[in-house]
Design an enzyme around this catalytic site. Structure first.
Site, PDB file in Angstrom:
ATOM      1  N   ASP A  30       0.833  -1.211   0.000  1.00 33.46           N
ATOM      2  CA  ASP A  30       0.000   0.000   0.000  1.00 33.46           C
ATOM      3  C   ASP A  30       0.867   1.261   0.000  1.00 33.46           C
ATOM      4  O   ASP A  30       0.506   2.269  -0.600  1.00 33.46           O
ATOM      5  CB  ASP A  30      -0.907  -0.001   1.229  1.00 33.46           C
ATOM      6  CG  ASP A  30      -1.910  -1.141   1.169  1.00 33.46           C
ATOM      7  OD1 ASP A  30      -2.486  -1.360   0.092  1.00 33.46           O
ATOM      8  OD2 ASP A  30      -2.097  -1.832   2.194  1.00 33.46           O
ATOM      9  N   GLY A  31       2.011   1.179   0.686  1.00 29.47           N
ATOM     10  CA  GLY A  31       2.898   2.336   0.764  1.00 29.47           C
ATOM     11  C   GLY A  31       3.370   2.758  -0.624  1.00 29.47           C
ATOM     12  O   GLY A  31       3.589   3.942  -0.879  1.00 29.47           O
ATOM     13  N   ASP A  68      -4.444  12.482  22.060  1.00 27.33           N
ATOM     14  CA  ASP A  68      -3.186  12.326  21.323  1.00 27.33           C
ATOM     15  C   ASP A  68      -3.243  12.989  19.949  1.00 27.33           C
ATOM     16  O   ASP A  68      -2.213  13.279  19.361  1.00 27.33           O
ATOM     17  CB  ASP A  68      -2.857  10.837  21.151  1.00 27.33           C
ATOM     18  CG  ASP A  68      -2.179  10.284  22.384  1.00 27.33           C
ATOM     19  OD1 ASP A  68      -1.969  11.065  23.332  1.00 27.33           O
ATOM     20  OD2 ASP A  68      -1.863   9.081  22.413  1.00 27.33           O
ATOM     21  N   ASN A 104      -4.594   8.589   1.895  1.00 27.44           N
ATOM     22  CA  ASN A 104      -5.114   7.980   3.123  1.00 27.44           C
ATOM     23  C   ASN A 104      -5.656   9.021   4.095  1.00 27.44           C
ATOM     24  O   ASN A 104      -6.843   9.086   4.321  1.00 27.44           O
ATOM     25  CB  ASN A 104      -4.025   7.189   3.849  1.00 27.44           C
ATOM     26  CG  ASN A 104      -3.996   5.729   3.440  1.00 27.44           C
ATOM     27  OD1 ASN A 104      -4.878   5.271   2.729  1.00 27.44           O
ATOM     28  ND2 ASN A 104      -2.995   5.009   3.894  1.00 27.44           N
TER      29      ASN A 104
HETATM   30  N1  LIG Z   1      -1.470   2.668  14.154  1.00 26.06           N
HETATM   31  C1  LIG Z   1      -1.574   2.504  12.848  1.00 26.06           C
HETATM   32  O1  LIG Z   1      -2.302   1.663  12.335  1.00 26.06           O
HETATM   33  C2  LIG Z   1      -0.773   3.392  11.954  1.00 26.06           C
HETATM   34  C3  LIG Z   1       0.194   4.247  12.462  1.00 26.06           C
HETATM   35  C4  LIG Z   1       0.884   5.060  11.582  1.00 26.06           C
HETATM   36  C5  LIG Z   1       0.603   5.013  10.210  1.00 26.06           C
HETATM   37  N2  LIG Z   1      -0.332   4.171   9.754  1.00 26.06           N
HETATM   38  C6  LIG Z   1      -0.702   4.108   8.348  1.00 26.06           C
HETATM   39  O2  LIG Z   1       0.391   3.889   7.518  1.00 26.06           O
HETATM   40  C7  LIG Z   1       0.170   4.613   6.337  1.00 26.06           C
HETATM   41  C8  LIG Z   1       1.439   4.764   5.582  1.00 26.06           C
HETATM   42  O3  LIG Z   1       1.684   3.519   4.999  1.00 26.06           O
HETATM   43  P1  LIG Z   1       3.160   3.055   4.655  1.00 26.06           P
HETATM   44  O4  LIG Z   1       3.065   1.744   3.961  1.00 26.06           O
HETATM   45  O5  LIG Z   1       3.890   4.162   4.029  1.00 26.06           O
HETATM   46  O6  LIG Z   1       3.745   2.873   6.110  1.00 26.06           O
HETATM   47  P2  LIG Z   1       4.139   1.533   6.865  1.00 26.06           P
HETATM   48  O7  LIG Z   1       5.215   0.847   6.120  1.00 26.06           O
HETATM   49  O8  LIG Z   1       4.351   1.895   8.278  1.00 26.06           O
HETATM   50  O9  LIG Z   1       2.838   0.599   6.722  1.00 26.06           O
HETATM   51  C9  LIG Z   1       1.618   0.871   7.352  1.00 26.06           C
HETATM   52  C10 LIG Z   1       0.650  -0.291   7.198  1.00 26.06           C
HETATM   53  O10 LIG Z   1      -0.623   0.266   6.892  1.00 26.06           O
HETATM   54  C11 LIG Z   1      -1.157  -0.439   5.761  1.00 26.06           C
HETATM   55  N3  LIG Z   1      -1.970   0.494   4.977  1.00 26.06           N
HETATM   56  C12 LIG Z   1      -1.577   1.615   4.338  1.00 26.06           C
HETATM   57  N4  LIG Z   1      -2.622   2.164   3.706  1.00 26.06           N
HETATM   58  C13 LIG Z   1      -3.693   1.353   3.937  1.00 26.06           C
HETATM   59  C14 LIG Z   1      -5.052   1.406   3.552  1.00 26.06           C
HETATM   60  N5  LIG Z   1      -5.541   2.406   2.839  1.00 26.06           N
HETATM   61  N6  LIG Z   1      -5.870   0.415   3.972  1.00 26.06           N
HETATM   62  C15 LIG Z   1      -5.397  -0.596   4.739  1.00 26.06           C
HETATM   63  N7  LIG Z   1      -4.136  -0.680   5.136  1.00 26.06           N
HETATM   64  C16 LIG Z   1      -3.283   0.292   4.749  1.00 26.06           C
HETATM   65  C17 LIG Z   1       0.029  -0.912   4.981  1.00 26.06           C
HETATM   66  O11 LIG Z   1      -0.329  -2.045   4.206  1.00 26.06           O
HETATM   67  C18 LIG Z   1       1.001  -1.275   6.076  1.00 26.06           C
HETATM   68  O12 LIG Z   1       0.804  -2.586   6.522  1.00 26.06           O
HETATM   69  C19 LIG Z   1      -0.422   5.906   6.816  1.00 26.06           C
HETATM   70  O13 LIG Z   1      -1.136   6.561   5.812  1.00 26.06           O
HETATM   71  C20 LIG Z   1      -1.283   5.433   7.946  1.00 26.06           C
HETATM   72  O14 LIG Z   1      -2.605   5.191   7.526  1.00 26.06           O
HETATM   73  C21 LIG Z   1      -1.015   3.349  10.594  1.00 26.06           C
HETATM   74  N1  LIG Z   2       8.965   4.215  -5.194  1.00 25.62           N
HETATM   75  C1  LIG Z   2       9.216   4.503  -3.918  1.00 25.62           C
HETATM   76  N2  LIG Z   2      10.142   5.426  -3.565  1.00 25.62           N
HETATM   77  C2  LIG Z   2      10.395   5.702  -2.275  1.00 25.62           C
HETATM   78  N3  LIG Z   2       9.789   5.125  -1.252  1.00 25.62           N
HETATM   79  C3  LIG Z   2       8.853   4.201  -1.520  1.00 25.62           C
HETATM   80  C4  LIG Z   2       8.514   3.838  -2.866  1.00 25.62           C
HETATM   81  N4  LIG Z   2       7.565   2.895  -2.830  1.00 25.62           N
HETATM   82  C5  LIG Z   2       7.309   2.670  -1.535  1.00 25.62           C
HETATM   83  N5  LIG Z   2       8.073   3.448  -0.745  1.00 25.62           N
HETATM   84  C6  LIG Z   2       8.064   3.484   0.721  1.00 25.62           C
HETATM   85  O1  LIG Z   2       8.515   2.208   1.177  1.00 25.62           O
HETATM   86  C7  LIG Z   2       7.767   1.834   2.330  1.00 25.62           C
HETATM   87  C8  LIG Z   2       7.298   0.401   2.203  1.00 25.62           C
HETATM   88  O2  LIG Z   2       6.522   0.265   1.046  1.00 25.62           O
HETATM   89  P1  LIG Z   2       5.245  -0.673   0.992  1.00 25.62           P
HETATM   90  O3  LIG Z   2       4.283  -0.275   2.031  1.00 25.62           O
HETATM   91  O4  LIG Z   2       4.765  -0.655  -0.410  1.00 25.62           O
HETATM   92  O5  LIG Z   2       5.861  -2.079   1.284  1.00 25.62           O
HETATM   93  P2  LIG Z   2       5.540  -3.055   2.452  1.00 25.62           P
HETATM   94  O6  LIG Z   2       5.726  -2.342   3.743  1.00 25.62           O
HETATM   95  O7  LIG Z   2       6.370  -4.270   2.208  1.00 25.62           O
HETATM   96  O8  LIG Z   2       4.064  -3.446   2.165  1.00 25.62           O
HETATM   97  P3  LIG Z   2       2.815  -3.423   3.139  1.00 25.62           P
HETATM   98  O9  LIG Z   2       2.550  -1.951   3.356  1.00 25.62           O
HETATM   99  O10 LIG Z   2       1.741  -4.127   2.400  1.00 25.62           O
HETATM  100  O11 LIG Z   2       3.241  -4.124   4.370  1.00 25.62           O
HETATM  101  C9  LIG Z   2       6.627   2.838   2.464  1.00 25.62           C
HETATM  102  O12 LIG Z   2       6.874   3.667   3.569  1.00 25.62           O
HETATM  103  C10 LIG Z   2       6.660   3.626   1.209  1.00 25.62           C
HETATM  104  O13 LIG Z   2       6.390   5.007   1.429  1.00 25.62           O
END
Ligand SMILES: NC(=O)c1ccc[n+]([C@@H]2O[C@H](COP(=O)([O-])OP(=O)(O)OC[C@H]3O[C@@H](n4cnc5c(N)ncnc54)[C@H](O)[C@@H]3O)[C@@H](O)[C@H]2O)c1
Ligand SMILES: Nc1ncnc2c1ncn2[C@@H]1O[C@H](COP(=O)(O)OP(=O)(O)OP(=O)(O)O)[C@@H](O)[C@H]1O
Length: 569
Positions: free
Chosen positions: A334-335, A443, A413
């Site tokens: 998703d990131g 918070d 998001n």
């Molecule tokens: N307590 C929490 O649950 C918490 C805390 C901080 C950030 N976040 C979420 O993490 C997002 C950033 O994601 P990232 O991947 O860059 O960070 P990250 O790597 O910390 O991953 C956050 C997790 O949230 C999940 N996620 C992200 N968007 C989602 C969506 N729309 N629906 C369901 N799951 C989703 C991702 O799959 C991942 O497992 C923020 O937008 C925020 O929503 C969640």
């Molecule tokens: N093209 C990109 N350039 C820089 N940062 C990226 C890029 N793609 C993803 N990232 C960053 O890398 C992090 C991990 O990416 P992503 O969430 O896609 O992988 P994951 O953590 O393995 O998957 P999931 O979120 O399903 O657990 C995220 O914080 C995202 O912002």
């Protein structure tokens, strides 16, 4: 009552006093019975008047210029009011009666109310200024785009609609459909030769972007057309039989030619798959491929035969990507989808998200079957989910007189306002359009799209909402209150979160979990739905994909079935 007695009493009545203060400050309504304030509380009332005086002084320029505050009965200068309050204190003998104190408390309450109103007026003026600035920028964009060939009338319609959306008078569904009655034309802003990096000699020239049309339909709906007049008034009856949003289909009118890859960094699986997919698209589909500069470097270092790939060198070129790219492919979780969306500050091409992460809520396509999936998407038609984004403006109190404010940030998001490293409660005043919503003490607060409803907002107790539901989620983080339930507001509202001048600390805003920015007392964050959603391709359709995600990703309502044997009716 002596001062000592009053001081003793303050401890026990401090909670009441706080409630009374917040009533008068935030609601401006009859605050009900007034607790008797103790001497130090009088002091704090005067302090709060003093704090708000700064606010009023700051807002004089944006007010009517008279430098005075109008209340129901009289016009009071804020500076005079503070002076008067101190004089009153000096004159009040220590053995003053309760009646004096009650009278004084009432007077202070009236002053605080008036000051509050002025502060609110100032915040509203700031919000309005931000809107006007955006309209000005739109106008500039309009001028720039009118130089570009294409469907001229559509551009102007589109921008008009966009501008009217910024005035928050139209719903998103009304904006749709600029070229045709039942769909959206994709070619308002295209030109025959797009500016950007000079292609390498063996690059195929990208002429026009592929043309496509969106239509609305659902199973069993034969005409497959979207009805715009979903609320009609015929023969005196109001009906909502025709819904505004049905499953949206994207049908190419000319074949897509250019695909942009956005990939999760530092993942060997992703890297290997990316190299394979890029080559397959070039060799089997004759597709032009854009990749990020990092990926371009990696691929070219490995194998010079990847010299057909294109990339960009600077932010200016990123701004033009949407005019060249027909489709975005993301490889990651998703990131990575969030990252891809963040590159596009305006229109976003359709996103095909392959799952190479752990959860993959927004990444429905299985990477093992990429050939079949890409075939289906390149041929079309395919279902899409139009994911709304939030457009966030940080308005700095310190920069209130400056013409140029910070650029808006688009989030897919959510935007989170939290206490960051501060150990104090966040103290945030929240407004929805011109109405006061509440004061968050906890918070922090999450303002989320419906796509983000399954992310941080879910963790903070918010509802899961289908991404096509037109709404904005308002979810507190650990509120220090027993009754703060999350809200879902309609998509057409503008939310304003203000750090009050009398906040004990700073707050921090973060956007899709990134780009943290400090908000000082007096700063505000303004959010509304952006006119540029992220269209994500569905494997099946919006609803099937969403339900599959919550079931498989979150194990929603997973429970062993009850066995048949046992007591019965
Ligand atoms: N307590 C929490 O649950 C918490 C805390 C901080 C950030 N976040 C979420 O993490 C997002 C950033 O994601 P990232 O991947 O860059 O960070 P990250 O790597 O910390 O991953 C956050 C997790 O949230 C999940 N996620 C992200 N968007 C989602 C969506 N729309 N629906 C369901 N799951 C989703 C991702 O799959 C991942 O497992 C923020 O937008 C925020 O929503 C969640
Ligand atoms: N093209 C990109 N350039 C820089 N940062 C990226 C890029 N793609 C993803 N990232 C960053 O890398 C992090 C991990 O990416 P992503 O969430 O896609 O992988 P994951 O953590 O393995 O998957 P999931 O979120 O399903 O657990 C995220 O914080 C995202 O912002």
């Amino acid at each position: 009552m002596s001062l000592d007695e009053l001081t003793d009493k303050e401890q026990s009545s401090s909670e009441e006093i706080q409630v009374a203060q917040s009533d008068s400050k935030f609601r401006g309504l009859n605050p009900g019975p007034i607790p008797i304030p103790a001497a130090p509380s009088i002091r704090s009332l005067v302090d709060s008047v003093s704090d708000e005086r700064l606010d009023v002084m700051a807002s004089h320029q944006s007010e009517n210029g008279s430098g005075s505050i109008s209340t129901a009965s009289s016009t009071v200068s804020s500076i005079e009011s503070e002076k008067a309050a101190y004089e009153y204190l000096a004159q009040t003998p220590i053995k003053s009666t309760d009646a004096h104190l009650v009278e004084f408390s009432e007077a202070m309450r009236t002053v605080a109310k008036a000051l509050r109103r002025v502060a609110e007026g100032k915040a509203a003026a700031q919000a309005e200024a931000a809107e006007w600035k955006r309209k000005y920028e739109l106008e500039m964009a309009h001028k720039q785009q009118s130089k570009i060939k294409g469907c001229g009338s559509c551009v102007s319609n589109d921008l008009d609609k966009l501008a009217s959306q910024l005035t928050l008078e139209t719903s998103a569904s009304d904006q749709l459909g600029c070229c045709g009655k039942h769909g959206i034309c994709s070619h308002e802003v295209l030109q025959d030769v797009v500016p950007g990096p000079i292609p390498r000699p063996n690059h195929k020239m990208v002429g026009r972007k592929a043309s496509f049309k969106l239509s609305w339909g659902c199973n069993g709906d034969k005409n497959g057309q979207h009805k715009h007049d979903f609320v009609s008034f015929e023969k005196g009856d109001i009906t909502t039989a025709e819904r505004s949003n049905k499953q949206i289909l994207l049908k190419w009118e000319s074949p897509p030619q250019t695909v942009l890859f956005i990939t999760k960094p530092n993942s060997n699986n992703v890297h290997v798959l990316c190299a394979e997919m890029v080559r397959w698209l070039k060799e089997h589909k004759n597709i032009n491929v854009f990749v990020e500069p990092r990926v371009s470097k990696e691929l070219l270092t490995e194998d010079s035969s990847y010299n057909f790939i294109q990339t960009w060198d600077n932010d200016e070129e990123i701004k033009l990507l949407h005019t060249k790219v027909d489709l975005i492919v993301t490889l990651g979780g998703d990131g990575t989808v969030l990252w891809a969306a963040s590159l596009f500050k305006g229109p976003v091409p359709p996103v095909v998200a392959f799952s190479l992460g752990s959860l993959g809520f927004m990444t429905p396509f299985p990477s093992e079957q990429y050939r079949e999936c890409l075939d289906n998407v390149l041929n079309g038609p395919f279902s899409i989910t139009l994911r709304n984004r939030l457009q966030c403006h940080v308005i700095r109190d310190a920069a209130k007189d400056e013409l140029v404010t910070e650029d808006p940030i688009l989030v897919l998001n959510e935007v989170t306002i939290d206490r960051g490293i501060s150990s104090y409660l966040t103290y945030l005043e929240c407004y929805c359009d011109s109405s006061f919503v509440t004061c968050v003490q906890g918070d922090g607060l999450i303002i989320s799209t419906t796509s983000g409803s399954t992310a941080y907002s879910l963790a903070a107790g918010g509802s899961m909402v289908h991404p096509q539901v037109p709404g904005i989620l308002f979810t507190p983080i650990c509120p220090h209150s027993l009754s703060f339930r999350p809200l879902i507001l309609p998509e057409y509202v503008t939310l304003r979160v203000q750090v009050p001048y009398n906040s004990r600390g700073h707050a921090w805003a973060s956007f899709d979990g990134k780009d943290r920015r400090q908000l000082s007392p007096g700063d505000a964050l303004i959010c509304s739905i952006s006119p540029w959603p992220v269209p994500t391709a569905c494997v099946m359709d919006s609803t099937t994909d969403f339900l599959r995600s919550i079931q498989e990703g979150l194990h929603w309502n997973l429970r062993k079935s009850q066995s048949f044997d046992g007591p019965r009716d």
